[in-house]
Scaffold this active site. Structure first.
Site, mmCIF file in Angstrom:
data_model
loop_
_atom_site.group_PDB
_atom_site.id
_atom_site.type_symbol
_atom_site.label_atom_id
_atom_site.label_comp_id
_atom_site.label_asym_id
_atom_site.label_seq_id
_atom_site.Cartn_x
_atom_site.Cartn_y
_atom_site.Cartn_z
ATOM 1 N N THR A 71 51.072 68.442 20.420
ATOM 2 C CA THR A 71 51.343 69.302 19.274
ATOM 3 C C THR A 71 50.407 70.496 19.245
ATOM 4 O O THR A 71 49.301 70.460 19.772
ATOM 5 C CB THR A 71 51.235 68.529 17.942
ATOM 6 O OG1 THR A 71 51.506 69.427 16.872
ATOM 7 C CG2 THR A 71 49.851 67.932 17.754
ATOM 8 N N ARG A 72 50.911 71.567 18.628
ATOM 9 C CA ARG A 72 50.036 72.695 18.299
ATOM 10 C C ARG A 72 50.246 73.076 16.839
ATOM 11 O O ARG A 72 50.055 74.216 16.447
ATOM 12 C CB ARG A 72 50.281 73.873 19.251
ATOM 13 C CG ARG A 72 51.687 74.390 19.258
ATOM 14 C CD ARG A 72 51.897 75.448 20.315
ATOM 15 N NE ARG A 72 53.301 75.672 20.572
ATOM 16 C CZ ARG A 72 54.031 76.635 20.013
ATOM 17 N NH1 ARG A 72 53.500 77.458 19.155
ATOM 18 N NH2 ARG A 72 55.303 76.767 20.322
ATOM 19 N N HIS A 97 53.093 67.000 9.804
ATOM 20 C CA HIS A 97 53.772 66.795 8.526
ATOM 21 C C HIS A 97 54.535 65.473 8.589
ATOM 22 O O HIS A 97 54.520 64.781 9.606
ATOM 23 C CB HIS A 97 54.701 67.979 8.224
ATOM 24 C CG HIS A 97 53.959 69.260 7.968
ATOM 25 N ND1 HIS A 97 53.051 69.388 6.934
ATOM 26 C CD2 HIS A 97 53.956 70.442 8.636
ATOM 27 C CE1 HIS A 97 52.544 70.621 6.958
ATOM 28 N NE2 HIS A 97 53.061 71.272 7.979
ATOM 29 N N HIS A 148 56.747 64.751 11.665
ATOM 30 C CA HIS A 148 56.027 64.375 12.895
ATOM 31 C C HIS A 148 55.486 62.956 12.793
ATOM 32 O O HIS A 148 55.519 62.184 13.749
ATOM 33 C CB HIS A 148 54.879 65.341 13.169
ATOM 34 C CG HIS A 148 55.260 66.783 13.082
ATOM 35 N ND1 HIS A 148 54.768 67.614 12.110
ATOM 36 C CD2 HIS A 148 56.119 67.516 13.822
ATOM 37 C CE1 HIS A 148 55.294 68.815 12.267
ATOM 38 N NE2 HIS A 148 56.118 68.783 13.291
ATOM 39 N N ARG A 189 62.232 68.751 18.857
ATOM 40 C CA ARG A 189 63.113 69.915 18.997
ATOM 41 C C ARG A 189 62.279 71.146 19.334
ATOM 42 O O ARG A 189 61.149 71.293 18.892
ATOM 43 C CB ARG A 189 63.906 70.127 17.706
ATOM 44 C CG ARG A 189 63.048 70.220 16.460
ATOM 45 C CD ARG A 189 63.858 69.853 15.260
ATOM 46 N NE ARG A 189 64.773 70.904 14.892
ATOM 47 C CZ ARG A 189 64.460 71.934 14.104
ATOM 48 N NH1 ARG A 189 63.246 72.064 13.619
ATOM 49 N NH2 ARG A 189 65.370 72.831 13.790
#
Ligand SMILES: [Zn+2]
Length: 395
Positions: A195-196, A200, A203, A289
């Site tokens: 992740t970057r 939330h 996720h 996505r």
């Protein structure tokens, strides 16, 4: 108990120690010098520590062409992203194949040696078309490519010193270290989440779905160079610490940082991110996505489809694909378009722009969207930042 094998079969280690290191330091004094940019510095270290196994250096021409065209090294091993070291015409003139080159961070921190095998010219437009699927300079990966020198240098590397001034030293673990940590915990099936962005609820839901079928979760945020409008890594790390402490079982979760630079190459970078995590010891990899996407350059699920261009045994690890997820009021639960039959009006979804408006106003988004502890970290970070910034897409 066996962890997944590294990509290519062996965890590469190009970090020199002891007498070999001393000898290279001595010899480096008389070598031509190259001053690396941030991406090259992190690539060098990732090669040396085996995160980019089976690469032992920057790509030579046959591998470069094969990776660019076929997403495979010349020997057929899957590898989707060219890992290259470029120089200008002027710099290239002073470098001879078969000789060593000293690699520096800044003016005087020696990082390592490139054992130069080949210098060659390359077609940037072609690389942009094939790797980034666009030749537009507005794309940050393409822009970085176009700003490179006209020559590429290929050859194995030796790492002498780690880079200076790394962020989050407490969360930095080489592939050998995460592997050893997984073994200590008795984990065999480990799922990685790249992740970057802050985590939330959507996720969190995806990570926990994956954790249901794995022994452990490696939350592995990328903290190498990103676009200036991405959320700063310091803020993100704080948000991860908060959400993990409050909502995740500490015995099944590890937070560690991934020091690679973002390329924003979308689908190809999703495969790249997966193979890197395989080297860190992860058997499963979450692909959400628009993974590693930017703007509208890639279709929402292109990063899923690209995995079909590889036989499962070529990659070795198992990608886990997730659709758009959200809280549904009728389901009374987190769900996705795969699992929820209700109208979209039942779904608690917010655009990135709307979330930033709320945070900037100091307002907590709905708890169905974001944990209040996480939102508070982001609200603090948004203070004193009045202007709307372009939206950061993807994970
Ligand atoms: Zn529903």
């Amino acid at each position: 108990m066996r962890l997944i094998r590294p990509h290519g079969g062996t965890l590469i280690n190009r970090e020199v120690t002891g007498l070999e290191r001393e000898a290279l330091i001595q010899a480096s004094v008389d070598l031509p010098k190259l001053y690396l940019n941030n991406r090259e510095i992190s690539d060098l270290e990732l090669i040396a520590t085996g995160a980019f196994s089976p690469l032992e250096g920057f790509l030579c021409e046959a591998d470069y062409r094969s990776v660019r065209a076929n997403m495979r090294l010349a020997d057929g091993v899957a590898w989707p992203i060219p890992v290259t070291l470029s120089v200008t015409d002027e710099e290239a003139t002073g470098l001879r194949e078969g000789e060593d080159v000293a690699l520096y961070q800044g003016r005087d921190h020696l990082l390592g040696i490139l054992h130069l095998t080949e210098k060659y010219r390359y077609d940037k437009q072609r690389e942009a078309e094939l790797v980034y699927r666009t030749t537009e300079e507005a794309h940050p990966g393409v822009r970085a490519l176009y700003s490179q020198g006209e020559w590429l240098l290929g050859g194995r590397i030796s790492l002498i010193n780690r880079q200076l001034d790394v962020n989050f030293p407490a969360y930095r673990r080489d592939p050998a270290e995460t592997r050893s940590l997984f073994r200590q915990r008795g984990w065999r099936r480990v799922v990685a989440f790249q992740t970057r962005n802050p985590v939330h609820r959507a996720h969190e839901y995806i990570q926990k779905c994956a954790l249901e079928i794995a022994d452990g979760l490696l939350l592995h945020p990328l903290v190498g160079e990103t676009k200036s409008d991405d959320i700063p890594a310091e803020v993100r790390i704080k948000s991860y610490e908060t959400v993990l402490a409050n909502y995740y079982p500490s015995t099944r979760t590890i937070l560690s940082v991934m020091p690679a630079a973002m390329r924003y190459a979308g689908p190809r970078e999703a495969v790249f991110h997966a193979l890197i995590r395989k080297n860190y010891g992860c058997s499963h990899f979450i692909v959400g996505r628009d993974h590693a996407g930017v703007g509208n350059y890639y279709g929402t699920y292109d990063a899923h489809y690209i995995f079909d261009e590889f036989e499962p045994e070529e990659l070795g690890l198992t990608p886990l694909f997730f659709d758009h997820t959200f809280f549904c009021k009728s389901c009374g639960a987190m769900a996705s378009s795969k699992t929820c039959p209700h109208l979209s009006s039942e779904r608690v979804t917010l655009s990135g722009t709307r979330v930033r408006e709320l945070l900037r106003a100091g307002t907590l988004p709905p708890v169905e969207f974001s944990r209040p502890e996480v939102a508070k970290v982001l609200i603090d970070a948004h203070r004193g930042e009045p202007n709307e910034q372009p939206q950061a897409a993807g994970v």
